[in-house]
Design a protein around this motif. Structure first.
Motif, short mmCIF file in Angstrom:
data_model
loop_
_atom_site.label_atom_id
_atom_site.label_comp_id
_atom_site.label_asym_id
_atom_site.label_seq_id
_atom_site.Cartn_x
_atom_site.Cartn_y
_atom_site.Cartn_z
N VAL A 177 57.91 19.04 -14.97
CA VAL A 177 58.95 19.36 -13.99
C VAL A 177 59.84 18.13 -13.79
O VAL A 177 59.36 17.05 -13.47
CB VAL A 177 58.32 19.77 -12.65
N ASP A 183 62.91 22.82 -12.09
CA ASP A 183 62.46 22.02 -10.96
C ASP A 183 62.29 22.82 -9.67
O ASP A 183 62.22 22.25 -8.58
CB ASP A 183 63.42 20.85 -10.71
N TYR A 205 52.02 23.45 -14.61
CA TYR A 205 53.18 22.58 -14.41
C TYR A 205 52.70 21.24 -13.86
O TYR A 205 51.63 21.14 -13.25
CB TYR A 205 54.19 23.24 -13.46
N LYS A 207 54.02 17.01 -12.53
CA LYS A 207 55.02 16.00 -12.25
C LYS A 207 55.07 15.03 -13.42
O LYS A 207 54.05 14.77 -14.08
CB LYS A 207 54.65 15.26 -10.97
N VAL A 225 56.54 18.21 -7.08
CA VAL A 225 56.11 19.56 -7.47
C VAL A 225 55.48 20.31 -6.30
O VAL A 225 55.16 21.50 -6.42
CB VAL A 225 55.10 19.52 -8.64
N THR A 229 54.22 24.31 -5.77
CA THR A 229 52.84 24.70 -5.45
C THR A 229 52.79 25.57 -4.21
O THR A 229 52.10 26.59 -4.17
CB THR A 229 51.97 23.45 -5.25
#
Length: 331
Positions: A177, A183, A205, A207, A225, A229
């Motif tokens: 991301v 993003d 995914y 960071k 991130v 989440t």
């Protein structure tokens, strides 16, 4: 200001894992057919390829790592591992798969960018591969060309996913991301909807990880991130399951989202480096070239690394076993 592992501002939104992953990542080559702008390997010199091990050497490492129960999981990665010759791929996958069939490891998979998967899928399947991660950070040709700095179209990756699925290889998407990419929750949903029809089964995914190789652009690209989440864990179209201690969200079609987590017990390496910014703690050991390293953030300066070439070439089982155990540092 760079926050430490123990001061992470939104730690409460990140699931905590009690169990280290005990993962061995074998980076067989830095060579790649893409030039992703956030890549951890960007400045690695190609001449280092000459110092990598032979297939017999890698199989010896694999044997010691698994027989001594040092690692539960093994990933073959790079660079782009599908650029390796077919004989190497077949022999490595076949050997790793045998360990998995005997329940001596929990999982084995390849991490690839997917651009060569269409032409390699049959070979991988015949060797016994069951799982592959596809690193992808776009849901359109424009986005794909922007971050890979290549003329390769995203359709080549999608066709590879489809071909792998036809050969019963489960495909998981691995999404870094970054700002301007995927993003936010909506962009990830667009990628999910795009790839599900081609056979992708799940998505994880994460960071961006900062290394010396991507430090020049890291601050411009890194983004949180946690909002993603939160969206996955609160949207009613997803329900939560637990797979071997790992939190996943599942939709009505069975597509799974692997929620990133922090490892509670950080390694001594993480504590001393105080990387902190979304550090996963006891995550993995890396074989990079002929060196074994505890942390992929420090490949360039050699921190916490040891050259294992001598013990591997001499087939010194006991010494290699001790080095691997010390490096895993999960006790």
């Amino acid at each position: 200001m760079i926050e430490t592992f123990y001061e992470y501002s939104l730690l409460e939104t990140i699931p905590i894992s009690e169990t280290p992953s005990r993962l061995l990542r074998i980076n067989v080559s830095e060579e790649c057919n893409l030039n992703c702008m956030f890549c951890c390997w960007k400045s690695t010199q190609k001449e280092n390829l000459n110092h990598h091990f032979s297939i017999k050497d890698y199989l010896f490492i694999l044997k010691v790592a698994i027989e001594t129960k040092t690692y539960k999981r093994v990933m073959l990665t790079g660079g782009e591992p599908l650029m390796l010759d077919n004989k190497f791929l077949f022999e490595f996958i076949k050997s790793a798969t045998k360990f998995k069939k005997k329940n001596e490891i929990e999982s084995f998979w390849i991490c690839s960018n997917g651009t060569l998967l269409k032409e390699k899928a049959l070979l991988l399947s015949e060797a016994g591969l069951q799982n592959i991660d596809i690193s992808i950070a776009a849901n359109s040709d424009i986005g794909y060309e922007t971050y890979t700095k290549s003329k390769i179209k995203i359709d080549e990756v999608l066709e590879g996913i489809s071909e792998a699925s036809k050969h019963n290889i489960d495909v998981r998407l691995a999404v870094p991301v970054y700002k301007g990419g995927l993003d936010n929750y909506k962009e990830l949903l667009n990628l999910i909807n795009l790839t599900k029809s081609y056979g992708a089964k799940s998505l994880g995914y994460f960071k961006l990880h900062k290394t010396n190789n991507n430090a020049y652009i890291f601050d411009k690209l890194v983004t949180d991130v946690n909002p993603i989440t939160k969206a996955f864990t609160t949207d009613c179209q997803w329900h939560q399951i637990n797979v071997d201690g790992q939190i996943r969200m599942v939709d009505k079609d069975g597509f799974q989202i692997i929620i990133p987590c922090q490892i509670k017990k950080a390694t001594e390496n993480c504590k001393s480096m105080k990387c902190g910014d979304y550090c996963q703690g006891t995550y993995a050991s890396y074989i990079n070239g002929t060196k074994l390293q505890k942390c992929h953030r420090t490949f360039s300066n050699g921190f916490n690394s040891i050259d294992i070439k001598k013990v591997v070439i001499e087939r010194d089982y006991k010494s290699l076993a001790n080095i691997l155990k010390e490096s895993s540092n999960f006790s």
